[in-house]
Design a protein around this motif. Structure first.
Motif, PDB file in Angstrom:
ATOM      1  N   LEU A   1       0.824  -1.118   0.084  1.00 13.05           N
ATOM      2  CA  LEU A   1       0.045  -0.053   0.057  1.00 13.05           C
ATOM      3  C   LEU A   1       0.682   1.231   0.020  1.00 13.05           C
ATOM      4  CD1 LEU A   1      -2.716  -1.005   2.824  1.00 13.05           C
ATOM      5  CD2 LEU A   1      -2.821  -1.079   0.092  1.00 13.05           C
TER       6      LEU A   1
ATOM      7  N   SER B   1       0.398  10.399  -0.014  1.00 17.91           N
ATOM      8  CA  SER B   1      -0.124   9.455   1.123  1.00 17.91           C
ATOM      9  C   SER B   1      -0.754   8.489   0.873  1.00 17.91           C
ATOM     10  CB  SER B   1      -1.131  10.270   2.160  1.00 17.91           C
ATOM     11  OG  SER B   1      -1.714   9.751   3.104  1.00 17.91           O
ATOM     12  N   VAL B   2      -0.761   7.293   1.435  1.00 18.37           N
ATOM     13  CA  VAL B   2      -1.342   5.908   1.193  1.00 18.37           C
ATOM     14  C   VAL B   2      -2.749   5.927   1.385  1.00 18.37           C
ATOM     15  CG1 VAL B   2      -1.271   5.088   3.767  1.00 18.37           C
ATOM     16  CG2 VAL B   2      -1.094   3.331   1.763  1.00 18.37           C
ATOM     17  N   PHE B   3      -3.355   7.022   1.982  1.00 18.31           N
ATOM     18  CA  PHE B   3      -4.744   7.256   2.189  1.00 18.31           C
ATOM     19  C   PHE B   3      -5.453   8.097   0.862  1.00 18.31           C
ATOM     20  CE2 PHE B   3      -2.948   7.015   6.554  1.00 18.31           C
ATOM     21  CZ  PHE B   3      -3.606   6.171   6.879  1.00 18.31           C
ATOM     22  N   VAL B   4      -4.693   8.568   0.097  1.00 13.80           N
ATOM     23  CA  VAL B   4      -5.154   9.117  -1.119  1.00 13.80           C
ATOM     24  C   VAL B   4      -5.437   8.024  -2.241  1.00 13.80           C
ATOM     25  CG1 VAL B   4      -4.788  10.664  -3.152  1.00 13.80           C
ATOM     26  CG2 VAL B   4      -3.975  11.164  -0.846  1.00 13.80           C
TER      27      VAL B   4
ATOM     28  N   LEU C   1      -6.930   5.076  -1.674  1.00 14.33           N
ATOM     29  CA  LEU C   1      -6.680   3.974  -0.848  1.00 14.33           C
ATOM     30  C   LEU C   1      -7.264   2.829  -1.409  1.00 14.33           C
ATOM     31  CD1 LEU C   1      -5.084   2.578   1.384  1.00 14.33           C
ATOM     32  CD2 LEU C   1      -6.901   3.160   2.989  1.00 14.33           C
TER      33      LEU C   1
ATOM     34  N   TRP D   1      -6.233  -4.983  -3.475  1.00 13.45           N
ATOM     35  CA  TRP D   1      -6.928  -5.464  -2.292  1.00 13.45           C
ATOM     36  C   TRP D   1      -7.232  -7.016  -2.295  1.00 13.45           C
ATOM     37  CZ3 TRP D   1      -6.943  -3.575   2.411  1.00 13.45           C
ATOM     38  CH2 TRP D   1      -6.582  -2.052   2.543  1.00 13.45           C
TER      39      TRP D   1
ATOM     40  N   LEU E   1       4.015   0.947   7.502  1.00  9.61           N
ATOM     41  CA  LEU E   1       2.971   2.275   6.904  1.00  9.61           C
ATOM     42  C   LEU E   1       3.191   3.353   7.680  1.00  9.61           C
ATOM     43  CD1 LEU E   1       0.972   1.886   4.835  1.00  9.61           C
ATOM     44  CD2 LEU E   1      -0.748   1.809   6.608  1.00  9.61           C
TER      45      LEU E   1
ATOM     46  N   GLU F   1       4.840   6.947   5.822  1.00  7.85           N
ATOM     47  CA  GLU F   1       3.955   8.118   5.907  1.00  7.85           C
ATOM     48  C   GLU F   1       4.435   9.260   6.612  1.00  7.85           C
ATOM     49  OE1 GLU F   1       0.509   8.978   4.929  1.00  7.85           O
ATOM     50  OE2 GLU F   1       1.572   7.533   3.741  1.00  7.85           O
TER      51      GLU F   1
END
Length: 1012
Positions: A931, A939-942, A944, A951, A995, A999
């Protein structure tokens, strides 16, 4: 193939002046070899003609021998029968590699040899352990589980590698079918395009400028036909071809009535009866002289080989250092210590090298190429994908690429005035009206002049318009067909159908005009020249002008008026073509003054006598042809500009037309100018040319050699150049460009063979889309490389630091001696199998990021794995190793962070639990890393959840890891034990720190980038 034949075939076919019927020694040798392996299909083809030499036989007799009507060609049913009898029109190739050999090839790798050696060592260790066990006691493992697991994993890796390569081969094969060369043949009385492999003996091949000759054949007719035969004869000058029967046998280069496979048409038209296909061609006879060459590795594959080699060397050095340190500090007390030490070295090697990298890379490229093909960009070679994302300049033709290529005659200007032709597209539906929309009843002279102008353009024409299944289809150049459409709209050919073409001076980019000579059936065959071409060029060959049905001298005032009209129409984005004619006053071409004939009274090649034919012409008028820009191209040009890619228009049109279209598309400003071919020629030297090409983005009235100059100049400035082309003369520029792009619809076969990419829709937007896809593919390659290498480096550091600090961490108890590795080789192999294949492949199809077309092109000299990425790889690798070893330490007695007492089961049971912890933490750390590795800065959350495949791969990997931990017989095979709920919390918590660390690094890097 053509390039490979040059030197060898030239010597094999050189003319023997003393004995023209005797083959050279090289030919004799090759023919002997060919006869030795002559196939049944070749023997069947030779039986058709027997001992007949087609060059010494009339075309009619050859047609009878091959049982074909030259006016109708073969029927489809007969063609299919002959294809089955004589085989495909292909040169014999090496037999396909059997599947079982391809599977065994998966084991032909130094890393596999190393693992096999580890298996042997493991088996020997098991036997020694069993042999040293006391009688009656349980001596270690019942089976050599390490060896069994290594072998099983090797087989699984081989199966995955085989499947991946099979998919890639299938994709490349499908691509080859899409780019398969095609040939025009006459079947059932209709000219149609078929795959070259389907051409059979007896087919009537239709030849035109730019075609590749697909088989050997006997000419039936030819009009100014010239063929480049350097691939066979070594003669660099194209050979003039004529259908007349030879009186004596001649060497290959002198057989003017024959065509040969592997050559190309440079000028003119013709038709020929196919006399030989496949191995029964001249090329087939020398095919055995060609040495097979292996497919060259792509730059990425070479870099991956280099990276793997560096990792291997580094691991070997680390292994030697560790083994020497252990030997000095601990000493090897028995055979088991030596075996354990060797297994440690193997573990380090297994940990370092991502086994499936090459296969994954190939599959990702193949998938990308398939996606491009689905969007009409057919990339012929995988490695071209790498170059696509680096394009900094796109040089594009105008017609059909930037415009719709639906050429429509809208204006006709004659000495008496100007009219408008209604209707759009190729359907012949419309009429002529005045510029204000009124009728022409009050101006019969203008109407007559328009009819004569359109008729001349339709007669001096190689195009055709036909209706198939209710749809109008064009054959030939769209500009030429537009003249036929306009003539049909206005019924201009009524009365002109009495003219039958007898000779042709073909259009070339240098001449910028075309002429035909036609016989008038109602006037005893009297000959008339009809010509069309660029108005400024054609006008220079005119001395008279037709006005109101009368012919008078062309005055200087007339010339200035015509040229001013050309300027006006060009400024309105019209492409202009002039039309002219001249009665020759005779029905015998040899009687025309200045025409040269041979001793038999036959006129020599009329194309060489253009100046005699094309003089004292009578000016009819000109047409204005519009080809509106594609609506989507303006957005694509803007997108290319945002991506740092410059768009350059190169066209043969008038400078004002080119500038108008370019400004409408946003290539240049409204007041921008075009540079002409003459102005390019006037530049003093390369420095002046480079200065001009650095600033100018529109070129008009250019010849093909100018295109090559422009490409080379842009490349000298450090640009990665994509160049489009369609005609045969575009091939040198297309081939010299970093990304040669051929037109799939209008492109000639020669240009398609020279190109690295083919546009199935001839659309500029497709090029930009392909560049975008190339950037996405390259980004995704970097993503999975970052992921794979950082994960493998993490494994190396885990093993290395675990051995070096084994005493501090409690991995090795004080009372034990020898080597104790933190993770077993089988566990490392399982991790690589689990985390390398599915997640890496899923990252290879990651969706594009928002900024993919908002950054400058990368330079080809830039490393795929640059210093910044190496920083990511080492940073994440160290974090991964640290959290893995901490997790193990928390479950060991005498550890650095905890000092858990040895329970009743003893140290071995505790070590198994600790290894299971480290094993699982490393797996989850790598999945978190998958990830994090999707972006260097973002960022990994963009986005995701934007990659569902990733996944899915993560879910599959977790499920398989659970199986290894909780299935009893796999516990023995992999040295694992079931974990409790608290242990799972520790595993996931420690693994997630990868992770968190990633970040933190990205936040710092983004802050540093913002300050610059």
């Amino acid at each position: 193939m053509v390039d490979r034949l040059n030197d060898q075939s030239a010597s094999a076919t050189a003319k023997d002046e003393a004995a023209p019927q005797t083959a050279t020694s090289a030919q004799t040798q090759v023919q002997t070899q060919a006869q030795a392996v002559e196939s049944e299909e070749v023997r069947a083809q030779k039986a058709l003609l027997g001992d007949t030499d087609p060059s010494l036989t009339s075309a009619e007799d050859v047609a009878r021998a091959l049982n074909v009507d030259p006016a109708q060609g073969l029927s489809e049913a007969e063609a299919r029968r002959r294809l089955e009898q004589f085989g495909p029109n292909e040169l014999a190739s090496a037999p396909p590699v059997p599947k079982w050999k391809k599977f065994l090839a998966q084991f032909q790798d130094p890393l596999v040899y190393l693992l096999i050696a580890a298996t042997i060592i493991s088996v020997i260790a098991w036997f020694i352990e069993k042999a040293n066990a006391h009688p009656g006691a349980e001596g270690g493992e019942a089976l050599p589980f390490d060896a069994i697991v290594i072998i099983l994993i090797l087989i699984v890796n081989a199966v995955l590698g085989y499947m991946q390569e099979a998919k890639a081969e299938a994709a490349v094969e499908a691509l080859a079918q899409m780019t398969a060369p095609q040939t025009s043949v006459l079947r059932d009385g209709k000219v149609q395009r078929i795959n070259t492999a389907d051409v059979v003996p007896g087919d009537i091949v239709v030849l035109a400028e730019g075609d590749s000759v697909s088989a050997d054949g006997r000419l039936i007719n030819a009009a100014s036909l010239r063929i480049a035969e350097a691939s066979l004869t070594g003669e660099s000058v194209p050979v003039g071809k004529k259908p007349e029967t030879l009186t004596e046998a001649k060497a290959l280069g002198d057989r003017a009535n024959m065509i040969f496979n592997g050559t190309s048409v440079t000028q003119g038209t013709g038709r020929a009866i196919v006399t030989g296909t496949g191995m029964n061609t001249q090329v087939g006879k020398i095919a055995d002289m060609l040495s097979a060459t292996e497919d060259e590795k792509t730059p990425l594959q070479k870099e991956m080989d280099y990276v793997s080699k560096i990792l291997g060397i580094a691991v070997c050095i680390i292994a030697v250092v560790v083994l020497v340190a252990l030997a000095v500090l601990e000493g090897f007390n028995d055979t088991q210590d030596v075996i354990d030490s060797l297994l440690l070295a193997v573990s380090l090697a297994v940990a370092a090298v991502p086994e499936g990298l090459a296969a994954i890379l190939t599959v990702v490229l193949a998938l990308g190429v398939q996606r491009m093909a689905a969007h009409n960009a057919i990339v012929k070679k995988l490695h071209s994908v790498e170059t696509l994302g680096s394009a900094s300049v796109i040089c594009s033709d105008k017609t059909g690429t930037l415009t719709r290529n639906e050429m429509t005659v809208e204006r006709v200007v004659t000495p008496s005035g100007e009219v408008q032709i209604t209707g759009t597209g190729y359907a012949p539906e419309g009429k002529m009206v005045g510029i204000d929309g009124s009728g022409l009843d009050a101006n019969p002279a203008l109407r007559t002049e328009v009819i004569d102008t359109l008729a001349a353009g339709a007669l001096a024409n190689d195009g055709d318009l036909r209706q198939e299944n209710g749809r109008w289809e064009i054959v030939g150049d769209p500009t030429e067909v537009s003249l036929i459409v306009a003539a049909r709209k206005t019924d201009a050919l009524r009365g002109y159908d009495r003219f039958n073409r007898v000779a042709e001076v073909p259009f070339t980019s240098e001449r910028k005009r075309m002429s035909i000579i036609a016989a008038d059936a109602t006037e005893g065959g009297k000959l008339t020249v009809f010509a069309k071409g660029a108005p400024d060029v054609l006008l220079s060959y005119c001395k008279r002008i037709a006005v109101g049905g009368q012919v008078r001298p062309l005055t200087e005032g007339d010339r200035q008026t015509i040229l001013a009209t050309v300027e006006r129409l060009s400024s309105e984005a019209y492409r202009t073509l002039g039309q002219a004619y001249r009665p020759l006053g005779t029905s015998n071409l040899s009687e025309v003054p200045g025409i040269q004939s041979n001793a038999a009274g036959q006129v020599t090649d009329i194309a060489d006598q253009a100046e005699v034919i094309e003089h004292d012409l009578i000016w009819n008028g000109m047409v204005g042809i519009i080809d509106p820009p594609r609506t989507e191209v303006r957005d694509s040009v803007a997108e290319a500009h945002r991506a740092g890619i410059r768009t350059v228009m190169i066209t043969g049109d008038h400078p004002l037309t080119a500038a108008r279209i370019a400004s409408d598309l946003g290539i240049i400003a409204k007041d921008g100018k075009a540079l002409t071919g003459d102005q390019l020629d006037a530049l003093a030297d390369e420095a002046a040319l480079d200065k001009a090409t650095a600033d100018v983005s529109v070129y008009a009235r250019v010849a093909p050699e100018h295109k090559l100059k422009i490409v080379e100049s842009l490349q000298r400035q450090g640009n990665i150049v994509a160049m489009t082309g369609d005609g045969v003369n575009d091939a040198p520029a297309v081939k010299s460009a970093d990304i040669g792009v051929a037109m799939g619809i209008t492109g000639t076969e020669v240009t398609k063979q020279s190109a690295k990419m083919i546009l199935a829709d001839d659309n500029f937007s497709t090029i930009v889309a392909a560049v975008r896809e190339g950037r996405v593919i390259f980004d995704n390659i970097r993503k999975f490389l970052r992921y794979l290498l950082s994960s493998n480096v993490g494994e190396v550091f885990t093993v290395f630091l675990g051995v070096i600090f084994a005493g501090f961490l409690g991995i090795r108890q004080p009372e034990t001696v020898g080597v104790t590795v933190p993770l077993l080789a089988t566990q490392l192999l399982w991790i690589n199998l689990l985390t390398d294949a599915a997640p890496a492949l899923a990252m290879g199809v990651d969706p594009q990021t928002e900024d993919v077309m908002n950054r400058r092109p990368r330079k080809v000299t830039d490393r795929v794995i640059d210093a910044s990425m190496w920083g990511d790889i080492i940073y994440i690798g160290v974090i991964m190793a640290v959290v893995t070893l901490i997790g193990m330490d928390m479950h060991l007695a005498g550890g650095l962070f905890t000092d858990r007492s040895v329970d009743a089961l003893g140290h071995e049971a505790q070590m198994t639990e600790a290894r299971t912890m480290g094993f699982t933490i490393l797996v989850f750390a790598q999945l978190f890393n998958a990830l994090a590795s999707r972006s260097h800065l973002q960022s990994v959350f963009v986005g995701l959840f934007s990659n569902k495949w990733l996944w899915g791969a993560i879910g599959l990997s977790i499920a398989l890891q659970l199986v290894v931990i909780y299935v009893p017989f796999l516990n023995s095979a992999f040295g694992t034990t079931p974990l409790g709920p608290l242990a799972w919390l520790e595993c996931i918590g420690l693994a997630a720190f990868v992770l968190v660390a990633s970040e933190i690094r990205k936040v710092v890097l983004r802050a540093m980038a913002a300050r610059r």
